[in-house]
Design an enzyme around this catalytic site. Structure first.
Site: not given
Length: 576
Positions: A310-311
């Site tokens: 993800c991030v």
């Protein structure tokens, strides 16, 4: 002997019943008053004053009516409603109780009203595309909130529970609601259902390095030989790292160790005043790159495999670009991306929260430079409000059912705080302005970022039903990197699509060896494989690392130059 027509009235039973229900309402009033809500109960006081003058009603009678009357009324309404055959079943109304005439009428009337309301919203004139999407999102959440399943006396299961427990379910639910309101977070699982190191985050390992931004955990090998190139996992810092180390039968960490990999994982620190100043540069260089430097020195190896989830995958893309620009790319043998985005033009519903007004509002929520992670948790829950909010309002507050012991939902509520300045820049520069894919628009430590110069082999995984990092958005990564890439589309979404142990034999994944330009073309020519994509990933990793070394010395946590600091999962994972 009483004369016919003059049978004694059971006044004692009536008074007892009246006292019981008066006590239920009184208890509810007391609970609310104790938490500063007495003003909201004025209407309840008026109701109580009238109770002595009214006959006591069986709560079930609130939902009952002569069957013939309701059948006739329902027949009329059904003649007015559109056909819904072939529509996907709605789990909110799956219980047989919803087929009773009154509740069937309520259910169908709601369905028609909701469809009509959303249709009107879809046709609202004079809005920009972004405004129209925001309006639709708000309307969908309003419709979810107004479902008759969410209210005590329009949900037949709740009515039956009131009768069964004589109102105790409402008292228990109210107590839970007040506790959740006090904590600022809807609880999905019981308080004591899970404990780090006891029944989640159990893979044996040690914290071998600690920095202001992260702890580095090294896991104990379970094989005599291990791959020479170690694996470092960078989880997202929005939640705790142990999403990848839940129970042993779900743990990607334990599985990877058992496959003969030397596994390290970063445990990010939940933000406090000491790191409130950090920005993306810090997560890239003082987080991910620092971990690579530590591991290569500890094991005396020239390079590592890295994973960004993800991030953290977004940050990993920036780190790769920085490494190529500064001549450090040789330290990275391969990069794997779990549901990560670099191009945010199709980033899904989260983009609805990044206009100027909402960014300004978020800025006001920060305290001492820290953004409370509970706000982000609520935002993610809103993306699936039916499943993650209203389902639990009904089960926890109205039905007062026992909490489920679900490790993934425990993790979902175990939030981390974020540096407010960085969070606002992330949403502004990436989600709103999409600067990461514009060469030179962003920089790391003064080095301009250009993703097109990245040649590192990359494995890119997306979730078919991902609502946080939509598959179409993840796919765009293939248009920006310049090295060899393998794309895999997994069944399910942002979490279950990643955390899918092969032993579970769940879901599926798709591959396509042809060179195609769009995700639609990929899907059209893809081959479906049953089960987990993890073995495919391991095979890909092995192609970039055939050498094996003994699992001894520094391959044992604490056995090298870095002594063990503490047992996994470590202090940062437990800090709230």
């Amino acid at each position: 002997m009483a004369k016919p027509g003059n049978e004694p009235h059971d006044g004692g039973a009536l008074l007892a019943e009246m006292a019981h229900w008066t006590g239920v309402i009184g208890k509810a009033q007391q609970l609310l008053m104790e938490h500063g809500a007495s003003a909201a109960l004025k209407a309840g006081d008026d109701f109580m004053a009238q109770m002595g003058q009214m006959p006591v009603m069986d709560p079930a009678g609130m939902a009952a009516a002569p069957a013939a009357m309701w059948a006739e009324t329902l027949g009329f309404w059904r003649s007015m409603l559109p056909e819904t055959e072939g529509a996907a079943p709605d789990r909110r109304f799956a219980a047989p109780d919803w087929q009773e005439p009154l509740f069937d009428l309520i259910r169908q009337t709601y369905a028609v009203a909701a469809d009509q309301f959303l249709s009107i919203i879809d046709q609202a004139p004079g809005l920009s595309p972004h405004q129209a999407e925001q309006l639709r999102f708000g309307a969908r959440n309003f419709v979810e909130a107004m479902s008759p399943s969410n209210f005590a006396f329009t949900n037949p299961q709740v009515v039956a529970k009131i009768v069964e427990t004589r109102g105790q379910n409402l008292i228990t639910g109210l107590q839970r609601m007040i506790e959740d309101a006090s904590s600022g977070q809807l609880r999905h699982v019981g308080k004591d259902a899970f404990e780090l190191g006891r029944n989640i985050a159990m893979t044996p390992g040690k914290v071998v390095y600690e920095a202001p931004l992260f702890q580095l955990i090294q896991y104990s090998p379970t094989t005599e030989q291990v791959s020479e190139i170690p694996l470092i996992i960078f989880p997202p810092w929005f939640n705790r790292f142990y999403i990848l180390d839940l129970s042993p039968e779900k743990s990607l960490v334990q599985w990877a160790v058992d496959q003969g990999l030397t596994v390290f994982i970063v445990s990010w620190k939940s933000a406090d005043a000491s790191i409130a100043h950090v920005l993306m540069d810090d997560y890239v260089l003082n987080g991910e790159w620092e971990a690579i430097e530590v591991v290569t020195r500890l094991l005396d190896v020239p390079k590592t495999h890295v994973v960004g989830y993800c991030v953290a995958g977004t940050a990993l893309s920036m780190m790769l670009a920085w490494a190529h620009a500064t001549g450090n790319e040789a330290k990275i043998a391969s990069a794997t991306f779990f549901t990560a985005q670099v191009d945010f033009t199709e980033s899904g519903d989260l983009s609805l929260f990044v206009d100027d007004a909402q960014l300004k509002l978020m800025g006001t929520m920060a305290k001492d430079g820290v953004f409370d992670g509970r706000y982000m948790a609520m935002t993610f829950n809103l993306l699936r409000s039916r499943d993650l909010i209203w389902n639990y309002v009904v089960n926890n507050y109205l039905l007062a059912e026992d909490y489920k012991s679900f490790d993934l939902l425990h993790w979902n509520g175990d939030v981390t705080n974020l540096p407010a300045g960085w969070q606002l820049r992330y949403l502004t520069e990436l989600y709103r302005d999409n600067l990461l894919v514009k060469p030179g628009a962003l920089s790391v430590a003064g080095t301009p970022i250009d993703l097109t110069i990245v040649k590192t082999p990359a494995y890119i995984q997306a979730g078919r039903e991902d609502h946080i990092a939509p598959a179409k958005s993840v796919w765009k990564m293939l248009h920006h990197f310049g090295g060899p890439m393998r794309f895999v589309l997994a069944g399910s979404g942002h979490i279950a699509g990643v955390v899918n142990h092969p032993s579970a034999n769940k879901y599926q994944y798709w591959t396509n060896e042809a060179k195609v330009d769009t995700l639609d073309d990929f899907v059209a020519g893809a081959t479906e494989h049953k089960g987990s994509w993890w073995p495919d990933w391991l095979k890909w990793l092995s192609a970039h690392d055939a050498a094996k070394v003994p699992a001894e010395g520094a391959r044992i946590p604490g056995g090298g130059a870095l002594p063990a600091i503490e047992d996994a999962p470590g202090r940062y994972a437990r800090t709230r």
